[in-house]
Design a protein around this motif. Structure first.
Motif, PDB file in Angstrom:
ATOM      1  N   ARG A 281       9.353   8.216  -4.406  1.00 33.61           N
ATOM      2  CA  ARG A 281      10.527   8.995  -4.803  1.00 33.61           C
ATOM      3  C   ARG A 281      11.622   8.934  -3.734  1.00 33.61           C
ATOM      4  N   GLN A 282      11.435   8.030  -2.777  1.00 37.24           N
ATOM      5  CA  GLN A 282      12.374   7.784  -1.692  1.00 37.24           C
ATOM      6  C   GLN A 282      12.496   8.978  -0.743  1.00 37.24           C
ATOM      7  N   ARG A 283      11.472   9.789  -0.700  1.00 32.42           N
ATOM      8  CA  ARG A 283      11.419  10.851   0.287  1.00 32.42           C
ATOM      9  C   ARG A 283      10.812  10.281   1.570  1.00 32.42           C
TER      10      ARG A 283
ATOM     11  N   THR B 228      -1.706  15.373   5.390  1.00 31.51           N
ATOM     12  CA  THR B 228      -0.719  15.836   4.402  1.00 31.51           C
ATOM     13  C   THR B 228      -0.840  15.102   3.082  1.00 31.51           C
ATOM     14  N   ASP B 229      -1.669  14.070   3.029  1.00 30.84           N
ATOM     15  CA  ASP B 229      -1.799  13.212   1.846  1.00 30.84           C
ATOM     16  C   ASP B 229      -0.484  12.538   1.472  1.00 30.84           C
ATOM     17  N   PHE B 230       0.437  12.442   2.451  1.00 29.58           N
ATOM     18  CA  PHE B 230       1.718  11.774   2.173  1.00 29.58           C
ATOM     19  C   PHE B 230       1.505  10.263   2.247  1.00 29.58           C
ATOM     20  N   CYS B 231       1.831   9.599   1.166  1.00 34.94           N
ATOM     21  CA  CYS B 231       1.623   8.148   1.074  1.00 34.94           C
ATOM     22  C   CYS B 231       2.978   7.469   0.933  1.00 34.94           C
ATOM     23  N   GLY B 232       3.235   6.483   1.746  1.00 32.36           N
ATOM     24  CA  GLY B 232       4.524   5.809   1.654  1.00 32.36           C
ATOM     25  C   GLY B 232       4.559   4.498   2.416  1.00 32.36           C
ATOM     26  N   GLU B 233       5.661   3.825   2.256  1.00 32.79           N
ATOM     27  CA  GLU B 233       5.889   2.529   2.901  1.00 32.79           C
ATOM     28  C   GLU B 233       6.445   2.736   4.302  1.00 32.79           C
ATOM     29  N   VAL B 234       5.962   1.945   5.248  1.00 38.63           N
ATOM     30  CA  VAL B 234       6.488   1.997   6.617  1.00 38.63           C
ATOM     31  C   VAL B 234       7.905   1.429   6.605  1.00 38.63           C
ATOM     32  N   VAL B 235       8.889   2.300   6.931  1.00 33.39           N
ATOM     33  CA  VAL B 235      10.289   1.857   6.904  1.00 33.39           C
ATOM     34  C   VAL B 235      10.916   1.851   8.285  1.00 33.39           C
ATOM     35  N   GLN B 236      10.266   2.496   9.247  1.00 38.29           N
ATOM     36  CA  GLN B 236      10.836   2.523  10.590  1.00 38.29           C
ATOM     37  C   GLN B 236       9.763   2.859  11.609  1.00 38.29           C
ATOM     38  N   VAL B 237       9.823   2.205  12.760  1.00 35.25           N
ATOM     39  CA  VAL B 237       8.947   2.512  13.882  1.00 35.25           C
ATOM     40  C   VAL B 237       9.827   2.741  15.102  1.00 35.25           C
ATOM     41  N   ASP B 238       9.741   3.925  15.690  1.00 35.14           N
ATOM     42  CA  ASP B 238      10.538   4.264  16.870  1.00 35.14           C
ATOM     43  C   ASP B 238       9.656   4.144  18.103  1.00 35.14           C
TER      44      ASP B 238
END
Length: 283
Positions: free
Chosen positions: A60-62, A38-48
């Motif tokens: 953008r906080q998405r 998806t080319d979605f790039c972001g920070e790891v904020v949660q691991v379930d």
């Protein structure tokens, strides 16, 4: 003559991906990764761990959630994201420094009226280090006198009585000593039945620490013409010019004490006796 057709494209590992082969990496909170499909790039904020998923948040906080596993880039390299290893908390001690059963998360008891008196600051610090947890559970405060010569005055101010007992730990309490005469006089006094005076045979509380903890076979014999603590420091090669040097020396000695096993039995039994006396209900 140069090779006009270049190198053999099949000579290397032509099956290897351009970015290299994926390696496992823990999904660490705060790291930035990219999901390749998806080319979605972001920070790891949660691991379930239950759902085996990782949630990323972009600039953008998405937020989007993906299954853990292959298909991610970390710093441009392919990785297989895994749940981070949870380190077990270190086991809590089951015993206090005095060898008693540890009572975790217990609040200190409101101080009893009864007290334990010791001669000096160093005595109080050693008692605190070994028996501090026990004394807080029992609600027993330890006070230092600054010397046994004024013990009678302290007791007069304290006014021992039923439910207001005093235990006293005295240095060098041996037969015929000044300390023994002071103790005998108090025992014979009207408050004597509410006061327990015990002592150890050591010249100073320093000697109650086992000498091998300092690399000694035995504590040195210091001539009476030399102040005992300064003589000990001199024997050990430590500075001993002033009181600050003596204080630092004591901190080194106290630092070698981690539990009752680092102290001489002649001290251990006496302190336990005092604790029993001041926590025992008066008849």
């Amino acid at each position: 003559m140069s090779d006009r057709y270049g190198h053999d494209v099949l000579s290397g590992d032509w099956r290897a991906p351009k970015r290299g082969r994926a390696t496992e990496a823990p999904a660490t909170l705060g790291e930035v990764v990219e999901e390749v499909t998806t080319d979605f790039c972001g920070e790891v904020v949660q691991v379930d761990r239950d759902l085996d998923t990782v949630t990323l948040e972009d600039r953008r906080q998405r937020r989007r959630t993906f299954p853990l596993g292959p298909g991610f880039l970390l710093e441009g390299r392919p990785v297989i994201l895994t749940a981070p290893v949870v380190r077990a908390a270190p086991a809590r001690p089951t015993r206090t420094a005095s060898g008693s059963i540890a009572v975790h998360d217990a609040r200190a008891r409101v101080a009893r009226a009864s007290r334990i008196f010791v001669e000096g600051r160093h005595d109080a610090e050693l008692v605190e280090k070994v028996w501090g947890d026990d004394l807080r559970i029992e609600g027993v405060a330890v006070e230092y006198l600054g010397g046994v010569d004024d013990l009678a005055d302290h007791l007069r101010d304290f006014r021992p009585g039923p439910g207001r007992r005093v235990g006293v730990l005295v240095d060098h309490l041996v037969r015929g000593s000044k300390e023994s005469r002071i103790a005998d006089a108090i025992v014979r006094s009207p408050v004597g039945k509410h006061v327990l005076i015990v002592g150890h045979p050591f010249v100073d509380i320093w000697q109650a620490v086992k000498p091998d903890r300092l690399g000694l076979q035995e504590w040195p014999t210091i001539p009476r013409s030399i102040e005992w603590k300064k003589g000990v420091c001199q024997h050990l090669g430590w500075p001993h010019r002033d009181q600050a040097d003596i204080a630092r020396a004591w901190k080194q000695i106290l630092g070698r004490v981690q539990s009752f096993g680092d102290c001489e039995p002649a001290l251990l039994g006496r302190v336990e006796e005092l604790i029993d006396f001041v926590t025992e209900e008066s008849p």
